[in-house]
Design a protein around this motif. Structure first.
Motif, mmCIF file in Angstrom:
data_model
loop_
_atom_site.group_PDB
_atom_site.id
_atom_site.type_symbol
_atom_site.label_atom_id
_atom_site.label_comp_id
_atom_site.label_asym_id
_atom_site.label_seq_id
_atom_site.Cartn_x
_atom_site.Cartn_y
_atom_site.Cartn_z
ATOM 1 N N ILE A 77 0.830 -1.205 0.000
ATOM 2 C CA ILE A 77 0.000 0.000 0.000
ATOM 3 C C ILE A 77 0.868 1.260 0.000
ATOM 4 O O ILE A 77 0.639 2.194 -0.785
ATOM 5 N N VAL A 78 1.888 1.301 0.874
ATOM 6 C CA VAL A 78 2.710 2.521 0.926
ATOM 7 C C VAL A 78 3.614 2.645 -0.292
ATOM 8 O O VAL A 78 3.920 3.764 -0.735
ATOM 9 N N PHE A 79 4.051 1.528 -0.867
ATOM 10 C CA PHE A 79 4.860 1.593 -2.088
ATOM 11 C C PHE A 79 4.058 2.245 -3.204
ATOM 12 O O PHE A 79 4.546 3.139 -3.906
ATOM 13 N N LEU A 80 2.826 1.802 -3.361
ATOM 14 C CA LEU A 80 1.956 2.356 -4.397
ATOM 15 C C LEU A 80 1.661 3.827 -4.128
ATOM 16 O O LEU A 80 1.744 4.674 -5.036
ATOM 17 N N GLY A 81 1.331 4.156 -2.878
ATOM 18 C CA GLY A 81 0.964 5.524 -2.550
ATOM 19 C C GLY A 81 2.113 6.504 -2.601
ATOM 20 O O GLY A 81 1.905 7.708 -2.787
ATOM 21 N N ALA A 82 3.359 6.023 -2.448
ATOM 22 C CA ALA A 82 4.515 6.919 -2.411
ATOM 23 C C ALA A 82 5.081 7.221 -3.793
ATOM 24 O O ALA A 82 5.914 8.124 -3.932
ATOM 25 N N LEU A 83 4.668 6.489 -4.816
ATOM 26 C CA LEU A 83 5.203 6.717 -6.160
ATOM 27 C C LEU A 83 4.779 8.087 -6.690
ATOM 28 O O LEU A 83 3.631 8.513 -6.514
ATOM 29 N N ARG A 84 5.700 8.774 -7.347
ATOM 30 C CA ARG A 84 5.402 10.070 -7.956
ATOM 31 C C ARG A 84 4.657 9.861 -9.274
ATOM 32 O O ARG A 84 4.876 8.884 -9.981
ATOM 33 N N SER A 85 3.813 10.805 -9.631
ATOM 34 C CA SER A 85 2.957 10.663 -10.810
ATOM 35 C C SER A 85 3.761 10.513 -12.100
ATOM 36 O O SER A 85 3.348 9.810 -13.020
ATOM 37 N N GLU A 86 4.957 11.142 -12.171
ATOM 38 C CA GLU A 86 5.728 11.083 -13.417
ATOM 39 C C GLU A 86 6.310 9.702 -13.716
ATOM 40 O O GLU A 86 6.729 9.440 -14.844
ATOM 41 N N VAL A 87 6.352 8.812 -12.722
ATOM 42 C CA VAL A 87 6.873 7.464 -12.983
ATOM 43 C C VAL A 87 5.737 6.480 -13.229
ATOM 44 O O VAL A 87 5.965 5.262 -13.293
ATOM 45 N N LEU A 88 4.494 6.975 -13.360
ATOM 46 C CA LEU A 88 3.341 6.094 -13.555
ATOM 47 C C LEU A 88 2.677 6.309 -14.915
ATOM 48 O O LEU A 88 1.517 5.971 -15.101
ATOM 49 N N GLN A 89 3.411 6.861 -15.877
ATOM 50 C CA GLN A 89 2.848 7.083 -17.201
ATOM 51 C C GLN A 89 2.838 5.782 -18.003
ATOM 52 O O GLN A 89 3.758 4.983 -17.900
ATOM 53 N N GLY A 90 1.805 5.598 -18.826
ATOM 54 C CA GLY A 90 1.705 4.376 -19.628
ATOM 55 C C GLY A 90 0.991 3.284 -18.877
ATOM 56 O O GLY A 90 -0.076 3.498 -18.302
ATOM 57 N N SER A 91 1.578 2.109 -18.862
ATOM 58 C CA SER A 91 0.957 0.958 -18.188
ATOM 59 C C SER A 91 1.771 0.576 -16.970
ATOM 60 O O SER A 91 2.950 0.917 -16.841
ATOM 61 N N TRP A 92 1.135 -0.166 -16.071
ATOM 62 C CA TRP A 92 1.831 -0.616 -14.874
ATOM 63 C C TRP A 92 2.995 -1.537 -15.225
ATOM 64 O O TRP A 92 4.000 -1.574 -14.512
ATOM 65 N N ALA A 93 2.887 -2.265 -16.322
ATOM 66 C CA ALA A 93 3.931 -3.220 -16.689
ATOM 67 C C ALA A 93 5.179 -2.552 -17.242
ATOM 68 O O ALA A 93 6.268 -3.143 -17.219
ATOM 69 N N THR A 94 5.055 -1.306 -17.757
ATOM 70 C CA THR A 94 6.194 -0.669 -18.418
ATOM 71 C C THR A 94 6.551 0.698 -17.861
ATOM 72 O O THR A 94 7.479 1.341 -18.346
ATOM 73 N N ALA A 95 5.831 1.193 -16.859
ATOM 74 C CA ALA A 95 6.098 2.519 -16.302
ATOM 75 C C ALA A 95 7.517 2.587 -15.726
ATOM 76 O O ALA A 95 8.165 1.563 -15.478
ATOM 77 N N ASP A 96 7.996 3.805 -15.499
ATOM 78 C CA ASP A 96 9.388 3.996 -15.102
ATOM 79 C C ASP A 96 9.747 3.320 -13.776
ATOM 80 O O ASP A 96 10.909 2.953 -13.565
ATOM 81 N N PHE A 97 8.789 3.160 -12.870
ATOM 82 C CA PHE A 97 9.117 2.543 -11.579
ATOM 83 C C PHE A 97 9.581 1.099 -11.743
ATOM 84 O O PHE A 97 10.249 0.555 -10.860
#
Length: 555
Positions: free
Chosen positions: A269-289
């Motif tokens: 839960i905290v891993f997901l909530g702490a991610l910055r919006s710029e690393v979540l572009q595209g799909s979950w499988a290929t985003a920068d994170f």
């Protein structure tokens, strides 16, 4: 070396020096290893924010299996218990097979933890020559270089030396490490939760559940979720050295799973909530994170919490090292138990004066180091070990069902509630996890199973005179080959297999596995060894546990 038989020798054989704290920390310390460092990232890549559901499914599944082990561990507090319960219930064929599954799973965990340590160490410049980045089946992976393999072997040697000291020192060392290993994830949860939690992330990228139910289920097996929970049975493996095994083992097994579930769920839960919006572009499988080499540390660095990143990098050494430490211990106890059953060579019963099965320890070191060549990445071993582990766990509910039917009067310090329902469900759960792991992994497991059969057969041919001769009960294990072949066939024909148009699409394959599992379960329970044979085998195991039949090492 001459074989000697002496009752209760103080300086040979396994020593009962481990209390409740040592037992629960053995299990908890095994659960909290590299799984917390990478599991949240990998699960999010596979299932999106619905990975939270995956963790709940995985935790509940493992808890049901843990309840089974809690009853069995209390009934038969013997060294390497997970590998020996099917031996008592079904005789030699099933006992040897599930014993091999147990040893295979255990011996390969320490190399995974070592690879996790090296991967997180990439934060430091000096560690860069240890890994090189490449693309494997379209996925970017970091693989060990020649220098990396040398460092990995050195780390395996350190873990081996600590194990060689004594079980008392081992338990104290692991207990101290586990306090740290539990504290650091809790610290990360608290700091990240209050440093900027973005609730909108739960619907970012391509949605909450981008891959639907298949993604949720696949994450349970292939993203390290089940792998993260592996280790709850370590209290069972150390039962031969527990001070009060009948009281402490059930509490340690169940308690460790509950601790792990709470920690892993909050971490996701905290891993997901702490991610910055710029690393979540595209799909979950290929985003920068997905490119983070040290997921939680990278998040802390991006948030400007440098001190937390430093703590995580330090923990990335301690947590995997502690898990690797206890798994090397478990491997030696499993091989010790298998030798006492007559499946492994007699040499695996030799112990030092400190009570350490040194031949099993050396073998664990050699085999563990050999894993670095064919599996030079953390990802390369996780799915295989997950499948091997749940196959090992599958033997426990079968044994429990057989014991409830054949020897209901035997004392059970802990009784699994509604076992007539939960025990077959536990077997179904184990087989569903094998299904969700997929064909690409399961066919490799099949090769490993064949290799184990060769090892056990050769040992039976060349073992020679022995105090224990296996009871090769073919009738009691008549279900085993149909079970293994049938599961392989179902996975191949399922939505998790290689076919473009599977015979068993999603949900239908789950129903097929459930029905098949119930057929095998009741077939096995009703084919179990007769009551007299089970009691005789259990008595033989207890007699061997209580009598030090060892060949001490030359000191």
């Amino acid at each position: 070396m001459a074989t000697t038989t002496t009752q209760a020798l103080p300086d040979s054989g396994l020593k009962r020096n481990v209390g409740f704290i040592g037992l629960i920390w053995a299990s908890t310390g095994s659960i909290i290893g590299s799984g917390w460092l990478f599991g949240s990232q990998e699960a999010l890549k596979t299932a999106g924010p619905a990975a939270i559901i995956s963790w709940v499914i995985g935790g509940v599944a493992v808890l049901v299996l843990a309840l089974v082990h809690a009853e069995l561990g209390g009934m038969f507090p013997i060294a390497g218990g997970t590998a020996r319960f099917p031996h008592i219930a079904f005789g030699g064929i099933a006992g040897a097979s599930f014993g091999w599954f147990s040893w295979l799973q255990s011996v390969t965990v320490a190399p995974i933890e070592v690879e996790a340590m090296i991967k997180y160490a990439q934060h430091w410049q000096f560690a860069h020559p240890w890994l090189h980045t490449t693309t494997v089946d379209g996925e970017t992976q970091q693989l060990l270089t020649g220098w990396g393999i040398a460092v990995a072997v050195l780390l395996m040697a350190v873990v081996t030396v600590v194990n060689l000291l004594s079980v008392r020192i081992l338990a104290n060392t692991n207990s101290a490490a586990t306090w740290w290993k539990v504290f650091i994830p809790l610290l990360v949860i608290l700091v990240l939760a209050f440093s900027g939690f973005h609730g909108e992330n739960f619907t970012a990228a391509n949605g909450f559940m981008p891959e639907g139910a298949k993604g949720i289920l696949a994450a349970v097996s292939t993203s390290g979720i089940i792998f993260a929970f592996l280790g709850f049975e370590q209290a069972d493996q150390l039962a031969g050295e527990a001070k009060n095994p009948k009281r402490d083992i059930p509490r340690a097994v169940i308690g460790s799973v509950l601790i792990g579930l709470v920690i892993y769920l909050l971490l996701q839960i905290v891993f997901l909530g702490a991610l910055r919006s710029e690393v979540l572009q595209g799909s979950w499988a290929t985003a920068d994170f997905t490119k983070y080499s040290g997921p939680f540390a990278d998040i802390a660095m991006a948030a400007g919490i440098t001190w937390l990143a430093v703590v995580i990098f330090i923990d990335a050494i301690i947590s995997p090292a502690g898990t690797g430490l206890i798994y090397v211990t478990a491997t030696t106890r499993i091989s010790y138990g298998l030798s006492r059953n007559g499946y492994f060579p007699k040499a695996f019963e030799w112990t030092t004066k400190a009570g350490v099965p040194w031949v099993g320890l050396v073998t664990a070191f050699v085999v563990g180091c050999a894993c670095f060549a064919p599996f030079p990445s953390w990802q390369g071993l996780v799915s295989l070990i997950t499948s091997a582990s749940v196959l090992m766990y599958a033997g426990a509910p079968l044994a429990l069902g057989a014991f409830r039917k054949r020897i209901p009067e035997v004392e059970r310090p802990y009784r699994m509630p509604i076992a007539s329902v939960l025990s077959p469900i536990a077997f179904v759960i184990a087989n569903l996890i094998i299904l969700w792991t997929g064909w690409d992994t399961d066919w490799k497991l099949g090769i490993a199973i064949l290799l184990g059969a060769v090892v056990i057969i050769l040992n039976n041919v060349f073992r020679g005179a022995s105090s224990v001769r296996p009871r090769w009960d073919w009738k009691a294990a008549q279900w085993l080959l149909p079970y293994l072949v049938g599961m392989g066939l179902i996975v191949f024909l399922s939505d998790f297999g290689p076919l473009t148009h599977p015979v068993f699409p999603l949900w239908i394959d789950i129903v097929v596995v459930a029905v098949f599992s119930l057929v095998i379960y009741y077939w096995a329970v009703n084919s179990a060894s007769p009551r007299e044979e089970i009691l005789r085998t259990a008595a033989d195991v207890r007699d061997v546990e209580e009598t030090a039949v060892v060949e001490p090492a030359r000191h």
